[in-house]
Design a protein around this motif. Structure first.
Motif, PDB file in Angstrom:
ATOM      1  N   VAL A  51      11.166  10.292 -12.629  1.00 28.55           N
ATOM      2  CA  VAL A  51      12.264  10.528 -11.712  1.00 28.55           C
ATOM      3  C   VAL A  51      11.431  10.695 -10.111  1.00 28.55           C
ATOM      4  CG1 VAL A  51      13.861  12.194 -10.780  1.00 28.55           C
ATOM      5  CG2 VAL A  51      13.701  11.682 -13.176  1.00 28.55           C
ATOM      6  N   GLY A  52      10.376  11.189 -10.277  1.00 33.66           N
ATOM      7  CA  GLY A  52       9.655  11.437  -8.880  1.00 33.66           C
ATOM      8  C   GLY A  52       9.387  10.179  -8.271  1.00 33.66           C
ATOM      9  N   SER A  53       8.483   9.391  -9.016  1.00 39.43           N
ATOM     10  CA  SER A  53       8.255   7.969  -8.844  1.00 39.43           C
ATOM     11  C   SER A  53       9.281   6.992  -8.318  1.00 39.43           C
ATOM     12  CB  SER A  53       7.512   7.301  -9.903  1.00 39.43           C
ATOM     13  OG  SER A  53       6.296   6.596  -9.608  1.00 39.43           O
ATOM     14  N   VAL A  54      10.431   7.110  -8.924  1.00 35.87           N
ATOM     15  CA  VAL A  54      11.700   6.404  -8.558  1.00 35.87           C
ATOM     16  C   VAL A  54      12.146   6.710  -7.455  1.00 35.87           C
ATOM     17  CG1 VAL A  54      13.771   5.631  -9.079  1.00 35.87           C
ATOM     18  CG2 VAL A  54      12.036   5.461 -11.023  1.00 35.87           C
ATOM     19  N   SER A  55      12.240   8.151  -7.098  1.00 37.55           N
ATOM     20  CA  SER A  55      12.690   8.728  -5.988  1.00 37.55           C
ATOM     21  C   SER A  55      11.790   8.359  -4.724  1.00 37.55           C
ATOM     22  CB  SER A  55      12.920  10.370  -6.169  1.00 37.55           C
ATOM     23  OG  SER A  55      13.343  10.746  -7.176  1.00 37.55           O
ATOM     24  N   SER A  56      10.681   8.333  -5.048  1.00 43.17           N
ATOM     25  CA  SER A  56       9.756   8.262  -4.057  1.00 43.17           C
ATOM     26  C   SER A  56       9.821   6.630  -3.311  1.00 43.17           C
ATOM     27  CB  SER A  56       8.380   8.452  -4.279  1.00 43.17           C
ATOM     28  OG  SER A  56       7.450   8.887  -3.255  1.00 43.17           O
ATOM     29  N   LEU A  79       0.761  -0.998  -0.017  1.00 48.15           N
ATOM     30  CA  LEU A  79      -0.028   0.035   0.088  1.00 48.15           C
ATOM     31  C   LEU A  79       1.004   1.395   0.028  1.00 48.15           C
ATOM     32  CD1 LEU A  79      -3.133   0.856   0.681  1.00 48.15           C
ATOM     33  CD2 LEU A  79      -2.097   1.268   2.937  1.00 48.15           C
ATOM     34  N   GLN A  80       1.786   1.301   0.786  1.00 43.22           N
ATOM     35  CA  GLN A  80       2.807   2.485   0.880  1.00 43.22           C
ATOM     36  C   GLN A  80       3.668   2.582  -0.299  1.00 43.22           C
ATOM     37  OE1 GLN A  80       2.242   0.393   3.520  1.00 43.22           O
ATOM     38  NE2 GLN A  80       1.271   1.535   4.984  1.00 43.22           N
ATOM     39  N   LEU A  81       4.144   1.548  -0.891  1.00 40.71           N
ATOM     40  CA  LEU A  81       4.814   1.572  -1.918  1.00 40.71           C
ATOM     41  C   LEU A  81       4.014   2.088  -3.220  1.00 40.71           C
ATOM     42  CD1 LEU A  81       6.915  -1.769  -2.195  1.00 40.71           C
ATOM     43  CD2 LEU A  81       7.963   0.698  -2.071  1.00 40.71           C
ATOM     44  N   VAL A  82       2.645   1.771  -3.412  1.00 40.12           N
ATOM     45  CA  VAL A  82       1.889   2.288  -4.272  1.00 40.12           C
ATOM     46  C   VAL A  82       1.621   3.585  -4.139  1.00 40.12           C
ATOM     47  CG1 VAL A  82      -0.316   2.000  -5.554  1.00 40.12           C
ATOM     48  CG2 VAL A  82       0.870  -0.080  -4.921  1.00 40.12           C
ATOM     49  N   ALA A  83       1.270   4.067  -2.976  1.00 41.05           N
ATOM     50  CA  ALA A  83       1.067   5.448  -2.629  1.00 41.05           C
ATOM     51  C   ALA A  83       2.281   6.335  -2.897  1.00 41.05           C
ATOM     52  CB  ALA A  83       0.639   5.765  -1.250  1.00 41.05           C
ATOM     53  N   SER A  84       3.440   6.056  -2.574  1.00 37.16           N
ATOM     54  CA  SER A  84       4.607   6.696  -2.865  1.00 37.16           C
ATOM     55  C   SER A  84       4.845   6.764  -4.387  1.00 37.16           C
ATOM     56  CB  SER A  84       5.826   6.133  -2.175  1.00 37.16           C
ATOM     57  OG  SER A  84       6.141   4.959  -2.442  1.00 37.16           O
ATOM     58  N   TRP A  96       8.052  15.622   9.483  1.00 43.29           N
ATOM     59  CA  TRP A  96       9.116  14.621   8.560  1.00 43.29           C
ATOM     60  C   TRP A  96       8.517  13.446   8.212  1.00 43.29           C
ATOM     61  CZ3 TRP A  96      10.786  16.829  13.522  1.00 43.29           C
ATOM     62  CH2 TRP A  96      10.538  16.059  14.535  1.00 43.29           C
ATOM     63  N   GLY A  97       7.276  13.327   7.884  1.00 49.36           N
ATOM     64  CA  GLY A  97       6.536  12.258   7.268  1.00 49.36           C
ATOM     65  C   GLY A  97       6.421  11.034   7.844  1.00 49.36           C
ATOM     66  N   SER A  98       5.211  10.435   7.727  1.00 50.56           N
ATOM     67  CA  SER A  98       5.135   9.030   8.381  1.00 50.56           C
ATOM     68  C   SER A  98       4.250   8.307   7.212  1.00 50.56           C
ATOM     69  CB  SER A  98       4.319   9.110   9.548  1.00 50.56           C
ATOM     70  OG  SER A  98       3.876   8.022  10.033  1.00 50.56           O
ATOM     71  N   ILE A  99       4.975   7.090   6.910  1.00 49.53           N
ATOM     72  CA  ILE A  99       4.224   6.395   5.958  1.00 49.53           C
ATOM     73  C   ILE A  99       3.144   5.656   6.586  1.00 49.53           C
ATOM     74  CG2 ILE A  99       5.730   4.230   6.108  1.00 49.53           C
ATOM     75  CD1 ILE A  99       4.788   6.185   2.761  1.00 49.53           C
ATOM     76  N   LEU A 100       3.180   5.543   7.777  1.00 50.35           N
ATOM     77  CA  LEU A 100       2.021   4.635   8.544  1.00 50.35           C
ATOM     78  C   LEU A 100       0.663   5.352   8.431  1.00 50.35           C
ATOM     79  CD1 LEU A 100       3.915   3.854  11.580  1.00 50.35           C
ATOM     80  CD2 LEU A 100       3.344   2.258   9.707  1.00 50.35           C
ATOM     81  N   LEU A 143      11.333   5.332   0.031  1.00 45.46           N
ATOM     82  CA  LEU A 143      10.702   4.470   0.958  1.00 45.46           C
ATOM     83  C   LEU A 143      11.268   3.236   1.282  1.00 45.46           C
ATOM     84  CD1 LEU A 143       7.910   4.299   2.289  1.00 45.46           C
ATOM     85  CD2 LEU A 143       6.980   3.062   0.665  1.00 45.46           C
ATOM     86  N   THR A 144      12.018   2.654   0.170  1.00 42.02           N
ATOM     87  CA  THR A 144      12.624   1.402   0.526  1.00 42.02           C
ATOM     88  C   THR A 144      13.860   1.587   1.479  1.00 42.02           C
ATOM     89  OG1 THR A 144      12.103   0.847  -1.621  1.00 42.02           O
ATOM     90  CG2 THR A 144      13.646  -0.557  -0.888  1.00 42.02           C
ATOM     91  N   LEU A 145      14.611   2.753   1.234  1.00 41.07           N
ATOM     92  CA  LEU A 145      15.618   3.263   1.834  1.00 41.07           C
ATOM     93  C   LEU A 145      15.310   3.349   3.356  1.00 41.07           C
ATOM     94  CD1 LEU A 145      18.783   3.750   1.129  1.00 41.07           C
ATOM     95  CD2 LEU A 145      17.901   6.274   1.156  1.00 41.07           C
ATOM     96  N   SER A 146      14.227   4.122   3.584  1.00 37.82           N
ATOM     97  CA  SER A 146      13.753   4.238   4.861  1.00 37.82           C
ATOM     98  C   SER A 146      13.475   3.012   5.582  1.00 37.82           C
ATOM     99  CB  SER A 146      12.305   5.042   4.812  1.00 37.82           C
ATOM    100  OG  SER A 146      11.675   5.234   6.074  1.00 37.82           O
ATOM    101  N   TYR A 147      12.849   2.223   4.997  1.00 40.16           N
ATOM    102  CA  TYR A 147      12.419   0.818   5.633  1.00 40.16           C
ATOM    103  C   TYR A 147      13.684   0.118   5.899  1.00 40.16           C
ATOM    104  CZ  TYR A 147      10.173  -3.703   6.078  1.00 40.16           C
ATOM    105  OH  TYR A 147       9.606  -4.876   6.555  1.00 40.16           O
ATOM    106  N   CYS A 148      14.969   0.024   5.036  1.00 40.65           N
ATOM    107  CA  CYS A 148      16.055  -0.756   5.225  1.00 40.65           C
ATOM    108  C   CYS A 148      16.844  -0.027   6.349  1.00 40.65           C
ATOM    109  CB  CYS A 148      16.818  -0.992   4.080  1.00 40.65           C
ATOM    110  SG  CYS A 148      15.778  -1.916   2.654  1.00 40.65           S
ATOM    111  N   LEU A 149      16.963   1.322   6.197  1.00 36.38           N
ATOM    112  CA  LEU A 149      17.885   1.930   7.096  1.00 36.38           C
ATOM    113  C   LEU A 149      17.419   2.618   8.493  1.00 36.38           C
ATOM    114  CD1 LEU A 149      20.191   3.613   4.660  1.00 36.38           C
ATOM    115  CD2 LEU A 149      20.572   1.308   5.771  1.00 36.38           C
ATOM    116  N   ASP A 150      15.868   2.365   8.534  1.00 36.16           N
ATOM    117  CA  ASP A 150      15.214   2.813   9.648  1.00 36.16           C
ATOM    118  C   ASP A 150      15.492   4.530   9.954  1.00 36.16           C
ATOM    119  OD1 ASP A 150      13.417   2.934  11.800  1.00 36.16           O
ATOM    120  OD2 ASP A 150      14.886   2.605  13.217  1.00 36.16           O
ATOM    121  N   LEU A 151      15.277   5.310   8.586  1.00 41.97           N
ATOM    122  CA  LEU A 151      15.565   6.618   8.464  1.00 41.97           C
ATOM    123  C   LEU A 151      14.061   7.235   8.313  1.00 41.97           C
ATOM    124  CD1 LEU A 151      18.446   6.972   6.013  1.00 41.97           C
ATOM    125  CD2 LEU A 151      18.348   7.670   8.319  1.00 41.97           C
ATOM    126  N   PRO A 152      13.926   8.617   8.686  1.00 38.89           N
ATOM    127  CA  PRO A 152      12.728   9.212   8.521  1.00 38.89           C
ATOM    128  C   PRO A 152      12.378   9.227   6.879  1.00 38.89           C
ATOM    129  CG  PRO A 152      13.951  10.632   9.879  1.00 38.89           C
ATOM    130  CD  PRO A 152      14.861   9.456   9.231  1.00 38.89           C
TER     131      PRO A 152
END
Lengths: 269, 231
Positions: A219-224, A3-8, A115-119, A228-237
């Motif tokens: 570019v916007g879509s790939v960045s987003s 859901l979060q990946l599609v939204a981003s 700072w954003g919250s994908i939840l 999100l994946t980076l945030s999930y892997c590295l526990d960053l905002p």
């Protein structure tokens, strides 16, 4: 997570596409202040106890509409006027955030809009985001010729009977919706990431406007999604991760452009 | 509902019109009264700063009068319906030059002239025909920014003509075109006016290409009309 990946992905494409028009029509300052109206609206939602996305949408779209309607009357002062409102919205947002930090729940909400919250992405909000993206695509498909004429030369388009202000008001309204809905993903501090960085990156990849129009949302879509994946892997905002990914893509495209230019010059020699 | 211009009325009518730019304490054009009927090729001339560009932008409703009434095809330029009336008009501004990085092709630029028009057929045919008349058919696939000033100017004139406008406003349309081609461009505009019964309002310092083609002449100086011939 799906859901979060599609939204981003949708949010990135939506902001990237709008970013193209914002840049070409020199609406950057106006969009900047609309994004802050979304932030102020979300902050008001915390204090008033409403869903922050809906209060953000309300204030951002009402302000976008008012700004668009005022533009022909204020002429060259429209940027100064929008920066005046930017100050007002910033003050309002800070005041509301200050007032809202009285409970633990509010602190979490404040963090979400800063700072954003994908939840915060729910199926309802994903549906809303998807609907706005579909309506924007339908609008661009229907008005493609007029929008191209405006992007090429506003004054000639106006002289030929294209309703330039109507299209600008509509685009500003889309910016209102897009920034309000993206606020929960990137956060208020980095809300402009997906509006501005993709268009700068796309300009490094191609000079042709009709190509940039589609490279920017990509570019916007790939960045987003990457962020999100980076945030999930590295526990960053999540907002920070999206901004860093977008900036990395921009840096890579700039390096690629410089290398291409050097190779091209060597060929000419 | 699609508006139709009332062809019994004038193309342009200005009554005691004065126009001032924001922040300026004196009007750019003052107390101008002119009436231009359909089917005329009108030349507006005068020294720099005479108010020629202001005049045609006022006729189009891009600038609003601070005094007087300006009408385009019978519609007050202050009214909302002026946007729809402009669909029957074309405009080639004086500052048309595109930068080298502008990658829209000449064909795309001419095609943009048809953006706001509905019900036209054979777009390719219309574009190719007008490009052929102006001698730019070989340039249609080239990016506009890579063309010379004169070539770009002809592309913009082609964009103006492909719309089949009732009123055509051209601001210094010969400024970048070489001497040999100026007459060709002037004759193409003249033929269009004759064939379609349209009006062309041409602002120009250069009157020689229009010798024997213009129906009327308006001379301006310091924001005022100093002479009108043929109207």
């Amino acid at each position: 997570m799906m859901l979060q990946l599609v939204a981003s992905a949708i949010a990135g494409a939506l902001c990237g596409l709008l970013g193209f028009y914002i840049n070409e029509l020199k609406l950057t300052t106006l969009s900047f202040s609309i994004a802050h109206a979304a932030l102020a609206g979300a902050s008001m939602g915390i204090v008033l106890g409403f869903d922050t996305t809906y209060t953000a949408i309300s204030l951002a779209t009402v302000y976008a509409l008012a700004l668009g309607l005022l533009m022909p009357r204020v002429g060259r002062y429209s940027e100064a006027l929008s920066m005046t409102f930017f100050t007002l919205f910033n003050a309002l947002a800070l005041a509301m955030i200050y007032l809202g930090q009285t409970t633990v729940l509010a602190t979490a909400s404040v963090g979400g809009i800063l700072w954003g919250s994908i939840l915060a992405i729910t199926p309802t909000k994903l549906a809303l985001l998807g609907s706005v993206a579909m309506v924007l695509l339908a609008y661009i498909a229907a008005a493609k010729r007029q929008l191209d004429a405006i992007v090429f030369d506003k004054r000639i388009a106006e002289a030929e009977g294209v309703n330039v202000y109507l299209h600008i008001v509509l685009l500003l309204l889309f910016v209102g919706f897009a920034t309000a809905l993206t606020l929960v993903i990137t956060g208020g501090f980095l809300l402009f990431t997906l509006l501005y960085i993709p268009i700068v990156a796309s300009a490094q990849i191609s000079l042709r406007a009709y190509r940039r129009q589609w490279i920017s949302p990509l570019v916007g879509s790939v960045s987003s999604v990457g962020g999100l994946t980076l945030s999930y892997c590295l526990d960053l905002p999540v907002g920070t991760s999206i901004a860093l990914t977008a900036l990395a893509i921009m840096a890579l495209s700039t390096i690629a452009r410089l290398v291409t230019n050097i190779v091209y010059r060597e060929k000419i020699k | 509902m699609e508006l139709r211009p009332d062809i019994r009325r004038e193309a342009v009518s200005l009554t005691n019109v004065s126009v001032a730019y924001t922040g300026s304490d004196r009007p750019a054009i003052r107390d101008i009264t002119i009436s231009i009927p359909l089917g005329k090729l009108v030349v507006v001339t005068g020294p720099n700063g005479a108010g020629k560009t202001t005049l045609i932008e006022t006729c189009l409703g891009l600038l609003k009068p601070v005094k007087g009434v300006a009408k385009l095809l019978g519609v007050d330029t202050r009214s909302r319906s002026i946007v729809k009336i402009r669909r029957f008009c074309s405009y080639v501004p004086q500052d048309f030059m595109r930068p080298p990085h502008d990658h829209y092709t000449a064909y795309q630029v001419i095609s943009m002239g048809l953006a706001q028009l509905s019900g036209y057929s054979d777009r390719d045919g219309r574009i190719t025909a007008i490009a052929g008349k102006l001698g730019i058919e070989e340039l249609l696939d080239k990016p506009i920014g890579m063309l010379s000033g004169g070539e770009q100017q002809r592309v913009f004139i082609a964009r103006a003509l492909v719309r089949k406008p009732r009123v055509l406003f051209l601001d210094e349309p010969f400024s970048c075109i070489d001497t040999g081609s100026r007459r060709l461009v002037a004759e193409t505009i003249y033929e269009y006016v004759e064939r379609e019964g349209a009006t062309a309002v041409i602002v120009s310092h250069e009157l020689s290409p229009l010798q024997g083609l213009a129906d009327a002449l308006i001379k301006m100086d310091s924001g005022r009309v100093t002479e009108i011939r043929g109207l």
